[in-house]
Design an enzyme around this catalytic site. Sequence first.
Site, PDB file in Angstrom:
ATOM      1  N   GLU A 268      15.533   0.534  10.152  1.00  0.00           N
ATOM      2  CA  GLU A 268      14.833  -0.432   9.303  1.00  0.00           C
ATOM      3  C   GLU A 268      14.891  -1.843   9.884  1.00  0.00           C
ATOM      4  O   GLU A 268      13.933  -2.598   9.804  1.00  0.00           O
ATOM      5  CB  GLU A 268      15.425  -0.420   7.891  1.00  0.00           C
ATOM      6  CG  GLU A 268      15.153   0.863   7.113  1.00  0.00           C
ATOM      7  CD  GLU A 268      13.676   1.113   6.900  1.00  0.00           C
ATOM      8  OE1 GLU A 268      12.888   0.158   6.962  1.00  0.00           O
ATOM      9  OE2 GLU A 268      13.315   2.287   6.659  1.00  0.00           O
TER      10      GLU A 268
ATOM     11  N   CYS B 159      -4.033   3.855   4.899  1.00  0.00           N
ATOM     12  CA  CYS B 159      -4.455   2.636   4.195  1.00  0.00           C
ATOM     13  C   CYS B 159      -4.140   1.419   5.067  1.00  0.00           C
ATOM     14  O   CYS B 159      -3.380   0.530   4.697  1.00  0.00           O
ATOM     15  CB  CYS B 159      -3.734   2.546   2.850  1.00  0.00           C
ATOM     16  SG  CYS B 159      -4.429   1.348   1.703  1.00  0.00           S
TER      17      CYS B 159
ATOM     18  N   CYS C  82     -10.230   6.080   3.878  1.00  0.00           N
ATOM     19  CA  CYS C  82     -10.154   6.392   2.448  1.00  0.00           C
ATOM     20  C   CYS C  82     -10.397   7.865   2.165  1.00  0.00           C
ATOM     21  O   CYS C  82      -9.844   8.415   1.201  1.00  0.00           O
ATOM     22  CB  CYS C  82     -11.152   5.533   1.685  1.00  0.00           C
ATOM     23  SG  CYS C  82     -10.761   3.759   1.728  1.00  0.00           S
TER      24      CYS C  82
ATOM     25  N   CYS D 109      -7.172   9.776   2.008  1.00  0.00           N
ATOM     26  CA  CYS D 109      -6.108   9.237   1.164  1.00  0.00           C
ATOM     27  C   CYS D 109      -5.755  10.223   0.052  1.00  0.00           C
ATOM     28  O   CYS D 109      -6.642  10.635  -0.712  1.00  0.00           O
ATOM     29  CB  CYS D 109      -6.541   7.900   0.563  1.00  0.00           C
ATOM     30  SG  CYS D 109      -5.301   7.181  -0.539  1.00  0.00           S
TER      31      CYS D 109
ATOM     32  N   CYS E   6      -7.210   4.990  -7.030  1.00  0.00           N
ATOM     33  CA  CYS E   6      -7.362   3.707  -6.328  1.00  0.00           C
ATOM     34  C   CYS E   6      -8.430   2.845  -6.993  1.00  0.00           C
ATOM     35  O   CYS E   6      -9.628   3.173  -6.972  1.00  0.00           O
ATOM     36  CB  CYS E   6      -7.703   3.946  -4.863  1.00  0.00           C
ATOM     37  SG  CYS E   6      -7.852   2.431  -3.899  1.00  0.00           S
TER      38      CYS E   6
END
Length: 536
Positions: A120, A276, A283, A286, A292
């Site tokens: 991270e 995205c 899209c 997705c 959405c």
Amino acid sequence: MKKPRTAMKRRQRERAPCQEGREKCVLSGRQVKPSTPTACAGTMPEFPAAPAGLARRQEGVLLQASLSPYHLFRDTADVRVFRENLLSWYDREKRDLPWRRRVEGEVDLDRRAYAVWVSEVMLQQTQVATVINYYTRWMQKWPTLQDLASASLEEVNQLWAGLGYYSRGRRLQEGARKVVEELGGHMPRTAETLQQLLPGVGRYTAGAIASIAFGQATGVVDGNVMRVLCRIRAIGADPSSTLISQLLWSLAQQLVDPVRPGDLNQAAMELGATVCTPQHPRCSQCPVQSLCRAHQRVERERLLGSRSPPGSPDVEECAPRAGPCQLCAPPMEPWDPTRGVTNFPRKAGRRPPREECSAICVLEQPGALGGPRILLVQRPSSGLLAGLWQFPAVTAEPSGPQQREALLRELQSWAGPLPAPRLRHLGQVVHTFSHIKLTYQVYGLALEGQTPVTVVPPGARWLTREEFHTAAVSTAMKKVFRVYEGQQPGIRKGSKRCPVSTPSSRKKPSPGQQLLDSFFRPHIPTDASSLNSTAQ
């Protein structure tokens, strides 16, 4: 004597997280049987649960209560669909990354948390493709917190060189030393205590470690998650504002899966990174397209544009209770139909980096014992590029007669008397850090025909060219050295190199030139027998 009722209720609330933790500790969708009673969040006596998490959840509830339902998740069925669809997609499509493999195969909780922590930190402001090799080498060199804690800062900087944002590596090691020296070698088990006790660990990193490594049901918001949430709920206001930031964290907490929190968080980040995306979202691929709001807005604009007949499916719009909606885009930024879902999120205005100039010199001893050597000096232990090595340099005006004299004095402070006439200006390098655009005026000076300098003050060293390329130096220094190696005056901006001329990149000659070339070109036989006889 009876105890006060309020005190009894307080104790019941304090015991509840521990009881829940003992009943279920989850990681990546699998039940994890802790090796000790302290394996789950909220059950380690040395890391008492901070009240910040509860306070944040309460703030989120109050915040959502005052906003338009259009931008929120009011229906629990929608939350369930979001979790199920996203996790199902993630199980099929997730990328095979070294930190995910390491976490999935690690049973020791502290090692698992350390593996997440390193990944991270490295992934902050850095692309996955760049991080993979650095992460692999880091974990090979320091596979445990104890290994990293015993390393020197010089070693950490050396391995981090080229990854950028160098304070990240230093803070990571500081955190490892604190865990080993002050916390008994055990990582804090909750997002709140991770953020509270470890240097350089903010809310996002703490939440990622707690959810992925320890199964704590806590949401996270990074750049990818922010973009996904802003589009899913059509949030057009400035995402960097306090109000929108609080709302996004509240939504992330509401959506996190209680059984697979780490996977849900990684799935949301994966969705933002691969589907995205900022400029070219896919899209049609997705998994949560049906939820959405941004996609619904695109469809509504399409229907309006085609003048659809009565009876067309209705698309929900924002209907604030009173006054302008705090979450929609401001009126001065109307919807751009050519951008589609990329109207969200709103781009926050960036302050341009301040510009600075530095005169820097590559000082080389071509006749040094053991081969040519170049002089490097160490930067201060704090500030920009803290602790890294660089060529001697001075802050200077973009141009001026004092620049050369100031640089020469700096060089002499490290290497003694020098032949000033040999100091040559070679060009410049422009390198942009996160907040500074730094222009290096590059000089070169070769000490040929002189007695080699063998003694230098503390904070300086003479290195071979091979040692330079493996030393703890920044990318900017490598750019400066390329200018010196080329010995060509001119400008080298950023990391762009001079293009190499190849047959495909050369300009095609005119028909007349081709005719002349064919006339003067020697005849080469094309049949196999002629070629063989010629070769013999």
